[in-house]
Design an enzyme around this catalytic site. Sequence first.
Site, PDB file in Angstrom:
ATOM      1  N   ASN A 209       0.881  -1.348  -0.007  1.00 43.97           N
ATOM      2  CA  ASN A 209      -0.177  -0.058   0.097  1.00 43.97           C
ATOM      3  C   ASN A 209       0.906   1.427   0.062  1.00 43.97           C
ATOM      4  OD1 ASN A 209       0.542   0.830   2.835  1.00 43.97           O
ATOM      5  ND2 ASN A 209      -0.489  -1.334   3.138  1.00 43.97           N
ATOM      6  N   ASP A 279      -4.647  -6.379   4.670  1.00 45.87           N
ATOM      7  CA  ASP A 279      -6.139  -7.033   5.409  1.00 45.87           C
ATOM      8  C   ASP A 279      -5.844  -8.438   4.531  1.00 45.87           C
ATOM      9  OD1 ASP A 279      -6.898  -5.195   7.092  1.00 45.87           O
ATOM     10  OD2 ASP A 279      -7.809  -4.113   5.149  1.00 45.87           O
ATOM     11  N   LYS A 289       8.565 -16.814 -10.872  1.00 44.94           N
ATOM     12  CA  LYS A 289       7.987 -16.029 -11.730  1.00 44.94           C
ATOM     13  C   LYS A 289       6.954 -16.482 -12.399  1.00 44.94           C
ATOM     14  CE  LYS A 289       8.706 -11.933 -14.938  1.00 44.94           C
ATOM     15  NZ  LYS A 289       9.300 -11.132 -15.828  1.00 44.94           N
ATOM     16  N   PHE A 323      -4.746   3.298  14.708  1.00 46.27           N
ATOM     17  CA  PHE A 323      -4.961   4.091  13.729  1.00 46.27           C
ATOM     18  C   PHE A 323      -5.875   3.894  12.508  1.00 46.27           C
ATOM     19  CE2 PHE A 323      -1.690   6.742  15.191  1.00 46.27           C
ATOM     20  CZ  PHE A 323      -1.508   7.728  14.403  1.00 46.27           C
ATOM     21  N   LYS A 337     -14.573   0.994  15.480  1.00 43.95           N
ATOM     22  CA  LYS A 337     -13.344   0.068  15.823  1.00 43.95           C
ATOM     23  C   LYS A 337     -12.758   0.303  17.151  1.00 43.95           C
ATOM     24  CE  LYS A 337     -11.330   0.047  10.927  1.00 43.95           C
ATOM     25  NZ  LYS A 337     -10.220   0.699  10.062  1.00 43.95           N
ATOM     26  N   LYS A 341     -12.650  -3.247  18.873  1.00 43.89           N
ATOM     27  CA  LYS A 341     -11.299  -4.002  18.947  1.00 43.89           C
ATOM     28  C   LYS A 341     -10.832  -3.541  20.394  1.00 43.89           C
ATOM     29  CE  LYS A 341     -10.111  -3.336  14.072  1.00 43.89           C
ATOM     30  NZ  LYS A 341     -10.262  -4.586  13.790  1.00 43.89           N
TER      31      LYS A 341
END
Length: 401
Positions: A209, A279, A289, A323, A337, A341
């Site tokens: 990301n 995730d 490859k 975060f 969250k 959590k």
Amino acid sequence: MLHNKNILLGVSGGIAAYKACALASKLTQEGANVKVIMTESAVEFVSPLTFQSLSRNPVYIDTFDEKDPEKIAHIDLADWADLVLIAPATANIIGKISNGIADDMLSTTLLATQATIYIAPAMNVHMYAHPAVIQNMKRLEAWGCHFIEPGAGYLACGYVGKGRLEEPEAIIKTITEHQLNSSTLANKKVLISAGPTREQIDPVRFFTNRSSGKMGFALAETAAKLGAEVVLVTGPVSLEVSNSRIKRIDVTTSEEMYEAMHRYFTAQDIVIKAAAVADYRPKEVYDQKMKKHEGVWQIEMERTKDILQSLGEKKENQFLVGFAAETSDPIEYGMKKLTDKQLDAIVVNNVATEGAGFGGDTNIVTYISNSQEPKELAMASKQDIAQQIFQFIDRDMKDEK
């Protein structure tokens, strides 16, 4: 905060050296133990006897003038100091310490000390704005030195502008406030995750990301400056840490980050998961490859372990902060969250907002905790945001007691 502190005052050669006399006097009145090192140029402006009278200690000028044969003076002074203050700091002394030059008593001692260094520049307005001086100051700041900005006004050279040594009272106030803030996390252990993870597809490809790790690194550097012992678990980033109080653990995959966070979690007081962890990961990883072929290539993905969820289930006395980078309804998702959590606080932002996205030097966030109303933090540097986050964490931890 300065009572019984051992303060080494470095005086370099500029007309502002006369202000250093008042500074030495006021530091002594605050109860500090003051010793003075003067450069040879500084002696042209102020007599060493003046500082000796004000500090009630010998004044050091010559590296080779060893006053005590049982000690090496510049090493002894470097070890003695709780903090070092250079005032005035000329462009010359700033350039020396930035480039590791040690050719006199002051610059040699500065290389040897492990104490916190405060630098109060004083010079001509054009010198202060010169690219070389700016670069040197940025380098020293990155190494952990603290600058006390000069004031603006009439300068001895006749110019009017920024470059005059800050007033002694303001210098002492700045140092006192910083020393107070630096003890905020004293004796605390802080665990922080930062950066992205990479999930391998084959030997040449991976999913990742846009996280740069800048926010997590800013949190780690800030925590260390506030007195904490920091463990920083980071994914693959191009950033470096400069504070010796930070233990860096490099990982690549979400599984490696999960293991590292759990390995260090138990001993921590504060845990902040700022990393952008994948995730999902490819269910199958190819040893060779994958070649181009006709048609589509479908990759089946499987869930990774939810690190934050697992830490929330495991936590005992740790203050756990998550975060959440969202693109819509960040407050709503953040509060969900926070509860789901089992967090103590969460920092949310909308990465689609200009100034708050991945890779930038600024951020715009909202801090949400169980005990207080959400606090919106306006756009600021990630270092400033980190400072404010720890202020809120400190407040919330005190409220829990």
